[in-house]
Design a protein around this motif. Structure first.
Motif, mmCIF file in Angstrom:
data_model
loop_
_atom_site.group_PDB
_atom_site.id
_atom_site.type_symbol
_atom_site.label_atom_id
_atom_site.label_comp_id
_atom_site.label_asym_id
_atom_site.label_seq_id
_atom_site.Cartn_x
_atom_site.Cartn_y
_atom_site.Cartn_z
ATOM 1 N N TYR A 1 0.822 -1.216 0.000
ATOM 2 C CA TYR A 1 0.000 0.000 0.000
ATOM 3 C C TYR A 1 0.855 1.264 0.000
ATOM 4 O O TYR A 1 0.597 2.202 -0.733
ATOM 5 N N PHE A 2 1.847 1.294 0.895
ATOM 6 C CA PHE A 2 2.600 2.533 1.095
ATOM 7 C C PHE A 2 4.081 2.312 0.810
ATOM 8 O O PHE A 2 4.621 1.260 1.154
ATOM 9 N N PRO A 3 4.737 3.279 0.229
ATOM 10 C CA PRO A 3 6.187 3.181 0.085
ATOM 11 C C PRO A 3 6.860 3.348 1.442
ATOM 12 O O PRO A 3 6.249 3.833 2.392
ATOM 13 N N LEU A 4 8.106 3.017 1.484
ATOM 14 C CA LEU A 4 8.858 3.085 2.739
ATOM 15 C C LEU A 4 9.116 4.541 3.132
ATOM 16 O O LEU A 4 9.390 5.384 2.279
ATOM 17 N N GLY A 5 8.985 4.842 4.406
ATOM 18 C CA GLY A 5 9.515 6.109 4.904
ATOM 19 C C GLY A 5 8.570 7.274 4.989
ATOM 20 O O GLY A 5 9.017 8.396 5.076
ATOM 21 N N ILE A 6 7.256 7.069 4.969
ATOM 22 C CA ILE A 6 6.355 8.194 5.209
ATOM 23 C C ILE A 6 6.258 8.393 6.720
ATOM 24 O O ILE A 6 5.855 7.480 7.443
ATOM 25 N N PRO A 7 6.607 9.547 7.258
ATOM 26 C CA PRO A 7 6.526 9.745 8.708
ATOM 27 C C PRO A 7 5.068 9.703 9.167
ATOM 28 O O PRO A 7 4.204 10.309 8.542
ATOM 29 N N ILE A 8 4.823 8.981 10.243
ATOM 30 C CA ILE A 8 3.445 8.832 10.725
ATOM 31 C C ILE A 8 3.259 9.485 12.092
ATOM 32 O O ILE A 8 2.321 10.234 12.310
ATOM 33 N N GLY A 9 4.184 9.192 13.011
ATOM 34 C CA GLY A 9 4.006 9.708 14.366
ATOM 35 C C GLY A 9 5.257 9.425 15.170
ATOM 36 O O GLY A 9 6.321 9.179 14.607
ATOM 37 N N LYS A 10 5.129 9.503 16.488
ATOM 38 C CA LYS A 10 6.303 9.166 17.296
ATOM 39 C C LYS A 10 5.907 8.333 18.521
ATOM 40 O O LYS A 10 4.742 8.311 18.925
ATOM 41 N N ILE A 11 6.904 7.660 19.082
ATOM 42 C CA ILE A 11 6.650 6.774 20.219
ATOM 43 C C ILE A 11 6.439 7.614 21.468
ATOM 44 O O ILE A 11 7.260 8.482 21.789
ATOM 45 N N SER A 12 5.328 7.393 22.164
ATOM 46 C CA SER A 12 5.067 8.179 23.367
ATOM 47 C C SER A 12 5.347 7.374 24.637
ATOM 48 O O SER A 12 5.707 7.925 25.662
ATOM 49 N N LYS A 13 5.152 6.063 24.553
ATOM 50 C CA LYS A 13 5.385 5.243 25.741
ATOM 51 C C LYS A 13 5.949 3.896 25.327
ATOM 52 O O LYS A 13 5.564 3.369 24.288
ATOM 53 N N LEU A 14 6.890 3.396 26.117
ATOM 54 C CA LEU A 14 7.611 2.192 25.700
ATOM 55 C C LEU A 14 7.722 1.244 26.893
ATOM 56 O O LEU A 14 8.226 1.626 27.945
ATOM 57 N N ASN A 15 7.222 0.025 26.747
ATOM 58 C CA ASN A 15 7.340 -0.964 27.837
ATOM 59 C C ASN A 15 7.738 -2.309 27.272
ATOM 60 O O ASN A 15 7.264 -2.709 26.206
ATOM 61 N N LYS A 16 8.607 -3.014 27.984
ATOM 62 C CA LYS A 16 8.871 -4.386 27.601
ATOM 63 C C LYS A 16 7.909 -5.270 28.390
ATOM 64 O O LYS A 16 7.794 -5.152 29.607
ATOM 65 N N ILE A 17 7.170 -6.100 27.688
ATOM 66 C CA ILE A 17 6.254 -6.992 28.376
ATOM 67 C C ILE A 17 7.056 -8.199 28.872
ATOM 68 O O ILE A 17 7.705 -8.897 28.084
ATOM 69 N N GLN A 18 7.027 -8.367 30.173
ATOM 70 C CA GLN A 18 7.855 -9.426 30.781
ATOM 71 C C GLN A 18 7.457 -10.791 30.242
ATOM 72 O O GLN A 18 6.291 -11.157 30.198
ATOM 73 N N GLY A 19 8.459 -11.543 29.794
ATOM 74 C CA GLY A 19 8.241 -12.921 29.419
ATOM 75 C C GLY A 19 7.676 -13.148 28.034
ATOM 76 O O GLY A 19 7.598 -14.277 27.563
ATOM 77 N N SER A 20 7.281 -12.116 27.324
ATOM 78 C CA SER A 20 6.660 -12.354 26.021
ATOM 79 C C SER A 20 7.628 -12.122 24.868
ATOM 80 O O SER A 20 7.442 -12.614 23.768
#
Lengths: 166, 273
Positions: B215-234
């Motif tokens: 659908y989309f070519p590579l590299g169209i900016p969409i947004g930014k990361i607001s929160k980042l968590n590692k889910i334990q064990g997954s």
């Protein structure tokens, strides 16, 4: 002075030469050159042909411009004076039966003075506006106009006092 | 003729005066460059004022045409921008000419919903303009959705504010990819699923389209990361993202046509058979 006579031609030439050879080189107070050829508009009889006067006024200004190598300001100013002279006469002497036939046939000193001042002031205003030709130097234009007006008026007044009233 | 002559004779003084005046003015201006220059200066001042007024009056009526021209220009610029974004992630490929199969078509948004759980948009171009289902739709600062169905003059677009749509994304710095899914709340808040936890991500990273969907070519900016968590064990991240694009205020959109779409689809078909 009648519209076309040897005397008028001689006075025309005398006024132009006097302006170009003498009065353009006076430089009173450094820069003031009185303008004498306006006497022509005083001499010209009031009831004479107006169209002919416009032609003559163009010619006299043009001659002064050519001989003194000025830009064309004399032509425009004197042409305008030639065109406006009936209005100035009406304003100065009034629109009555007493409207004189020439400058010398009237005896009212004040009216004569108003006539002369109007004639010279309008001419000088146009002349200096064209010489400087800029809104920024408007004060310079007015200053030059009044100073030159003073000296032109004195010179023309002195010259006219030699002629007797008829 | 007689009347004209009479009038001329009657007004011979003013006529003569203005004729001689014009003559002497032209004489004067030919003589002196200063007067010529000053006169031109005033003339220029006057004409510029006049054109300013004319422009101020006329520009309002030209707005629609200019709008169309700007959209056309944007369409071309968008294409260049997309192809550049595609390259910049592969700095070593700069010198090689690269195929860029995407084309851009501009469209007006006629209808836009953003308050439901499954939202759709309607665009004013359809199959007559070469629109086909499954083309990507972007706006000036992000992606909008994917074309779902087309009629002759209109097309229906699945908005990314739709719980069924998943878009392949990655961050600008790290090549780890995941899927962008709407969480169903506000029109800015999204979740990114399936990013493996060994990828190097940090808060504030820019999210761009991944280029793995057709659908989309590579590299169209969409947004930014607001929160980042590692889910334990997954082994996966839980990432919250905020979009650049305000999907409640879209009036223009660009439909992206992938000319290799059929080729890719037929390959995928071969695999599944």
């Amino acid at each position: 002075m009648n519209s076309f006579s040897p005397i008028s031609i001689i006075s025309f030439i005398t006024l132009v030469l006097g302006q170009v050879l003498l009065f353009n080189h006076l430089h009173i107070f450094g820069s003031i050159n009185p303008i004498i050829y306006l006497l022509f508009f005083v001499f010209y009889r009031f009831e004479s042909n107006q169209t002919f006067l416009i032609l003559l006024s163009f010619l006299i200004g043009f001659s002064v411009d050519i001989l003194s190598q000025s830009g064309g300001a004399h032509t425009i100013a004197s042409l305008t004076i030639g065109f406006l002279r009936p209005l100035i006469i009406k304003y100065a002497f009034g629109v009555t039966v007493e409207t004189p036939q020439s400058y010398f046939s009237d005896s009212r000193t004040l009216n004569k003075l108003v006539f002369l001042i109007l004639l010279i002031a309008i001419h000088h205003l146009i002349y200096f506006s064209l010489v400087y030709f800029s809104f920024d130097s408007i004060l310079l234009i007015i200053k030059n106009m009044f100073l030159t007006l003073l000296f032109s008026l004195i010179l023309i007044g002195i010259t006219l006092s030699f002629y007797p009233n008829k | 003729m007689q009347r004209i002559l009479n009038a001329l004779l009657q007004y011979r003084n003013p006529v003569l005066y203005f004729f001689l005046l014009a003559l002497s003015v032209s004489f004067s201006f030919n003589q002196s460059p200063f007067h010529q220059y000053s006169f031109q200066k005033y003339g220029f001042y006057l004409s510029s004022k006049l054109y300013y007024i004319k422009n101020a009056l006329g520009s309002y009526y030209d707005l629609k045409v200019i709008n169309q021209q700007l959209l056309k220009e944007n369409e071309q610029l968008k294409k260049i921008e997309l192809s550049l974004g595609d390259l910049s992630l592969y700095p070593f490929d700069f010198k090689q000419p690269k195929r860029f199969p995407f084309k851009v078509k501009r469209a007006n948004v006629l209808k836009n919903s953003y308050k439901n759980q499954r939202n759709f948009l309607i665009l004013n171009i359809g199959s007559d303009n070469g629109i086909q289902p499954e083309m990507g739709v972007i706006s000036k600062d992000g992606i909008v959705g994917v074309v779902h169905s087309v009629s002759k003059n209109y097309s229906n677009v699945i908005s990314i504010l739709n719980k069924d749509l998943k878009i392949n994304v990655r961050t600008k710095k790290s090549p780890a990819f995941g899927s962008l899914v709407w969480s169903g709340g506000s029109s800015f808040e999204f979740k990114i699923e399936d990013i493996v936890s060994n990828a190097k991500l940090s808060q504030g990273d820019t999210i761009v389209t991944g280029g793995m969907s057709s659908y989309f070519p590579l590299g169209i900016p969409i947004g930014k990361i607001s929160k980042l968590n590692k889910i334990q064990g997954s082994g996966y991240y839980s990432v919250d993202a905020i979009l650049f694009n305000d999907l409640s205020q879209i009036y223009y959109a660009y439909v992206i046509e992938n000319s290799d779409f059929k080729e890719i689809k037929s390959l995928q078909k071969n695999i599944s058979q």
